[in-house]
Enzyme design. Structure first.
Site, short mmCIF file in Angstrom:
data_model
loop_
_atom_site.label_atom_id
_atom_site.label_comp_id
_atom_site.label_asym_id
_atom_site.label_seq_id
_atom_site.Cartn_x
_atom_site.Cartn_y
_atom_site.Cartn_z
N TYR A 31 0.86 -1.19 0.00
CA TYR A 31 0.00 0.00 0.00
C TYR A 31 0.90 1.24 0.00
O TYR A 31 0.85 2.09 0.88
CB TYR A 31 -0.99 0.00 1.18
N HIS A 36 7.34 5.34 1.35
CA HIS A 36 7.99 4.18 0.73
C HIS A 36 8.77 4.58 -0.52
O HIS A 36 9.90 4.14 -0.74
CB HIS A 36 6.95 3.14 0.31
N GLN A 60 3.94 -10.15 12.91
CA GLN A 60 4.19 -8.91 13.64
C GLN A 60 2.89 -8.20 14.05
O GLN A 60 2.93 -7.11 14.61
CB GLN A 60 5.10 -7.96 12.86
N GLY A 146 12.79 3.46 7.33
CA GLY A 146 12.35 4.83 7.59
C GLY A 146 12.43 5.20 9.06
O GLY A 146 12.15 4.38 9.93
N ASP A 149 9.52 4.67 11.75
CA ASP A 149 9.53 3.57 12.72
C ASP A 149 10.91 3.56 13.38
O ASP A 149 11.74 2.67 13.14
CB ASP A 149 9.25 2.25 12.00
P1 AMP Z 1 5.58 -0.31 6.27
O1 AMP Z 1 5.10 -0.67 4.92
O2 AMP Z 1 4.64 0.60 7.02
O3 AMP Z 1 6.02 -1.50 7.07
O4 AMP Z 1 6.89 0.59 6.06
C1 AMP Z 1 7.96 0.12 5.29
C2 AMP Z 1 9.13 1.05 5.46
O5 AMP Z 1 8.75 2.36 5.09
C3 AMP Z 1 9.61 1.14 6.93
O6 AMP Z 1 11.03 1.19 6.95
C4 AMP Z 1 9.00 2.44 7.39
O7 AMP Z 1 9.74 3.05 8.44
C5 AMP Z 1 9.09 3.26 6.12
N1 AMP Z 1 8.12 4.36 6.18
C6 AMP Z 1 6.77 4.27 6.37
N2 AMP Z 1 6.22 5.49 6.42
C7 AMP Z 1 7.23 6.38 6.28
C8 AMP Z 1 7.30 7.81 6.26
N3 AMP Z 1 6.23 8.57 6.40
N4 AMP Z 1 8.52 8.37 6.11
C9 AMP Z 1 9.64 7.62 5.98
N5 AMP Z 1 9.64 6.27 5.97
C10 AMP Z 1 8.44 5.65 6.13
#
Ligand code: AMP
Length: 280
Positions: A31, A36, A60, A146, A149
């Site tokens: 998504y 990302h 998780q 990112g 997190d």
């Molecule tokens: P997720 O799909 O939410 O598991 O995120 C995948 C990667 O994208 C992780 O390393 C997150 O920290 C990073 N990420 C998600 N949202 C953001 C954001 N707003 N800014 C920077 N990195 C992000």
């Protein structure tokens, strides 16, 4: 190109490495949004071949969490991923990732005790196990995570150090909407009223930053002020508001160098996180 099989991904990784090319990995749960795509663009600059993984990792999520309704849209993700520089999209299913009844869990201690780990004890073991698997499948030279997190990024760095993964971890800054809300796949759950109210997370971080610049040294004072601001917002429920050492995540009473203000707040039923690192 989409890859769904572990063996195929490993063969591509071996071939790429044999050609002397560097592999960059961006692990995601799909998504995709600007947060990302920013990570993918960084990988594009730092590596020769970019692999973006999309896998909503069941281990998780807690039993009452949003695993089943987590937003998924592979068609849209493909377009965004390729446009931002992805060469291979690794999209395995649960059978491929966990079909062999695994008995191994990778756990990072201590760093996972507080913040998100306190209320979600299953979360980080799920993350570190799946990321270890992705590292062994994609064989990257560099992996991009990112700062959104922040605890996850620190935990992964520690795991990489402790287990001697030969991988550079790059942490990219938080990408925000025009009004300061950190971009997140879960923002989709917010009603229009909740979406407006969700800006309270970044507003409280900015407030605390301002008070620190003014010279307020006591973290409890800052936490109380942030708490009061959030409690004024309709349907907002605090999971935690903390000020911790940005390296070891231990709570800080009187401000010292390198602190992180971190918070998790439910806006309605949607759990949002945000943070700010301040070097004093
Ligand atoms: P997720 O799909 O939410 O598991 O995120 C995948 C990667 O994208 C992780 O390393 C997150 O920290 C990073 N990420 C998600 N949202 C953001 C954001 N707003 N800014 C920077 N990195 C992000």
């Amino acid at each position: 190109m989409i890859v769904t099989q572990i063996s195929e991904m490993q063969a591509i990784a071996d071939k790429t490495r044999a050609q002397g090319k560097r592999i960059g990995l961006v692990p995601t749960m799909g998504y995709l949004h600007q947060g990302h795509t920013h990570l993918i663009e960084i990988a594009r600059k730092k590596a020769d071949v970019v692999v973006t993984s999309i896998y909503v990792n069941p281990t998780q999520f807690g039993p009452k969490e949003d695993f089943n309704k987590y937003p998924r849209d592979l068609g849209r993700d493909k377009k965004l991923a390729y446009k931002s520089g992805t060469d291979f999209l690794f999209v395995p299913d649960d059978q491929e990732m966990y079909g062999n009844e695994p008995l191994t869990v990778v756990t990072v201690k201590k760093l996972t005790d507080g913040l998100c780990g306190a209320s979600r004890p299953w979360h980080f073991p799920g993350v570190t196990t799946i990321v270890s698997k992705l590292f062994n499948i994609v064989k990257p030279h560099i992996a991009i995570f990112g700062q959104k997190d922040a605890q996850q990024a620190l935990v992964i760095k520690k795991m990489v150090d402790d287990l001697n993964f030969d991988i550079v971890i790059h942490v990219a800054p938080i990408v925000r909407e025009h009004d300061g809300l950190a971009v997140s796949s879960r923002n989709k759950y917010l009603s229009s009223e909740e979406r407006k109210n969700a800006t309270i997370l970044n507003q409280t971080l900015k407030h605390a930053e301002g008070r620190i610049k003014e010279g307020e040294p006591k973290t409890q004072v800052l936490i109380d002020e942030m708490t009061a601001m959030i409690n004024k917002v309709k349907n907002a429920r605090i999971e935690y508001v903390e000020i911790v050492n940005a390296i070891n995540l231990e709570p800080v009473d009187i401000l010292e160098s390198n602190i992180m203000i971190a918070l998790a707040v439910f806006i309605g039923k949607t759990r949002l996180i945000d943070n700010k690192v301040i070097n004093i």
